[in-house]
Design a protein around this motif. Sequence first.
Motif, PDB file in Angstrom:
ATOM      1  N   SER A  53       0.890  -0.909   0.212  1.00  0.00           N
ATOM      2  CA  SER A  53       0.066  -0.204  -0.032  1.00  0.00           C
ATOM      3  C   SER A  53       0.949   1.230  -0.005  1.00  0.00           C
ATOM      4  CB  SER A  53      -1.018  -0.143   1.084  1.00  0.00           C
ATOM      5  OG  SER A  53      -0.124  -0.013   2.391  1.00  0.00           O
ATOM      6  N   VAL A 292      -8.915  -0.188   0.198  1.00  0.00           N
ATOM      7  CA  VAL A 292      -7.934  -0.518   1.381  1.00  0.00           C
ATOM      8  C   VAL A 292      -9.070  -0.573   2.681  1.00  0.00           C
ATOM      9  CG1 VAL A 292      -6.020   0.925   0.493  1.00  0.00           C
ATOM     10  CG2 VAL A 292      -7.849   2.068   1.803  1.00  0.00           C
ATOM     11  N   MET A 350      -6.872   5.679   4.752  1.00  0.00           N
ATOM     12  CA  MET A 350      -6.203   4.169   4.970  1.00  0.00           C
ATOM     13  C   MET A 350      -6.090   4.426   6.790  1.00  0.00           C
ATOM     14  SD  MET A 350      -3.146   4.126   2.461  1.00  0.00           S
ATOM     15  CE  MET A 350      -2.620   2.255   2.979  1.00  0.00           C
ATOM     16  N   ASN A 381      -8.253   5.961  -3.172  1.00  0.00           N
ATOM     17  CA  ASN A 381      -8.531   4.479  -2.518  1.00  0.00           C
ATOM     18  C   ASN A 381      -9.658   3.927  -2.789  1.00  0.00           C
ATOM     19  OD1 ASN A 381      -5.856   4.633  -1.326  1.00  0.00           O
ATOM     20  ND2 ASN A 381      -6.699   5.762   0.391  1.00  0.00           N
TER      21      ASN A 381
END
Length: 684
Positions: A53, A292, A350, A381
């Motif tokens: 990530s 995510v 995240m 994301n």
Amino acid sequence: MSLLRTVVIIVSDTAAADPTTDRSGDVLKQAFAADAAGKFEEPSVEIVPDDISQIQRAIRRWTDGENRANLIVTTGGTGFAVKDFTPEAVSPLLDREAPGLVHAMLRTSFEVTPFAMMSRPVAGVRRKTIIITLPGSPKGAKENLQAVLKLLPHACMQAAGEDSRTAHAGGVKKLERDAGVSATSAGGHSHSHSHTHDHHHDHSHGGHKAPKPRTDPSQRPQSNDPALGATARARSSPYPMLTVTDAVSTILSKSPAPIPVSHPLTPDIVGAVISSDIAASEAVPAYRASIVDGYAVIVPSDKTKLKGTFPVASVSHAQASSMPPPLQEGQIARITTGAPLPEGADAVVMVEDTVVASTTEDRKEEATVEILTDALEKGENVREPGSDISLGSVILRKGQRISAIGGEVGVLAAAGIKDVPTYRRPRVGVMSTGDEVTDISFPGELQGGMIRDSNRPSLLSLIRGWGLCEEVLDLGVARDTPEGELERRLRDALRTADVDVLVTTGGVSMGELDLLKPTVERAMGGTVHFGRVSMKPGKPTTFASVPFKGTADGARSERLLFGLPGNPASAIVTANLFLLPCLQKMSGLQEGGRGLERVLVTLAEKVRCDKARVEYHRVVVSGARDGALVARSTGMQRSSRVGSLASANALLELPQREGVLEAGEKCEALMMGPVLGFGGQTAL
């Protein structure tokens, strides 16, 4: 031309914890300064840990925003270590792959060390940025970069939208001069790119003519009549001797066209060929989804307000349940990878960029969460509906084959395709013939002239390995008896086993008990299209068609029969040369009838040619450190020698001539299996 913007991303847990430990960044900066002809700015250097990530976040920052780079070079994480994730991080981000750059880097590394095969580089384009992954060692990173560096300015300009017509106006030679390379120096290698072909394709003026019969079947000589005595038997074959090329042409002209059918999407569809373009029935994903684990948010116009503590209004999991409730301003929603975004949410922060501020009274859930960053863009994301597969887009093309790797099956399932348009795969039966042939299951010791049947197991394995057939049936051993057992067994194969193609071994020469040709012609009303081929081994190979009354309306159709020689090497060689193209065409492959892949190899030792026939010499083809393919003989080539097949992965096609081909000379080979690596192991 303005200087191209470059970023070097160091992927290393160690360097992320202590930047002073990194040595690759300075080495790559020096390489750009020394070898890039002043076309790149001094690279910016960023260090990230070995985490997918974080690698992806760094790349997106330099490709998706206004701060776009022309070239991103990563170093580290391309090997087989437990935390080597760079290829897995980069590959999903690429819009287009660049295998030529990967090949150039690997080729350069192979000149230095065989351990280059342990590297897993990827390269390609994301939006308007070239991305290349380099090894983690400073030396390896520099060597790989130098292999492609001079050509990267042109690649970057093309990716950025440069007009190709203008860029190529001066031709390839001008591009090479501008880049400071030549056809013999690019990447530090010497390649020969001559594509001159010296084949003669005139079929009417001295070329290889396909046979054109001038008589009807009743006037033609046939095989020996089994009812006649030895003195009445012909001493030579009545069939004309065909070249291999003409034999294959004859087979393809008689091989039926593939038949479209519908096949349910199940694992046994592997090997089938798509019969028409397939469009997606469903979009993938069907909803806005998070990529995510984190928190769905509404990005405010004033991003400074994104930082702070917010109540967790709901939880969205990746499960088949109802959609989460709409999100209001000032709220956030906990969300897992793949879960749908609440209505109103437009980005996902995240989980790494948050901390739990407070919990519920039972301390089992988060009540409020603090967001630590305001560096978040709308859409970040988030996987948009149809971003993987858009509704109605073509996901597989006619002629594509469904492989065992799983990619084709996966995309069909994801796009909601339940029934797949494919071509019907043929059913093939394999039968050995001969009184002397004994099945492997025979419990006693061999006596007299008995021999173990190696042909049938070998051919069953070979044909099943091609993956072109619906079913490959073991039809056992048929005895060579004038009383008609062979005819009965052949008819049973067509009627009861219902095979489209019948493959037999043995019984195709001129001996008293070589009964296949007379049985097909005289007893079954079939036609022998050829009974001899100018080749070694495999001269008596026979191809025939047999009338068959098997359709629902009683109409007569034909089934194909390949009578392969009884010697083991001959059977395997002729199956590869003649049966394979037939099955390729019947199964609907785009290259149907192409047969084995041809490659140019270098001989490791002297090989003698045959002046009477083209010889197919069993060899082992392996890769050399310079990238060439090297062929080594499997030894004595007698057609009955099973051992010559045990390790062979190719057939060397020796020209029909006197003398020898010396070690180091080039020759074409037909690949029966994968090329072996430097150490003699199968190359993956």
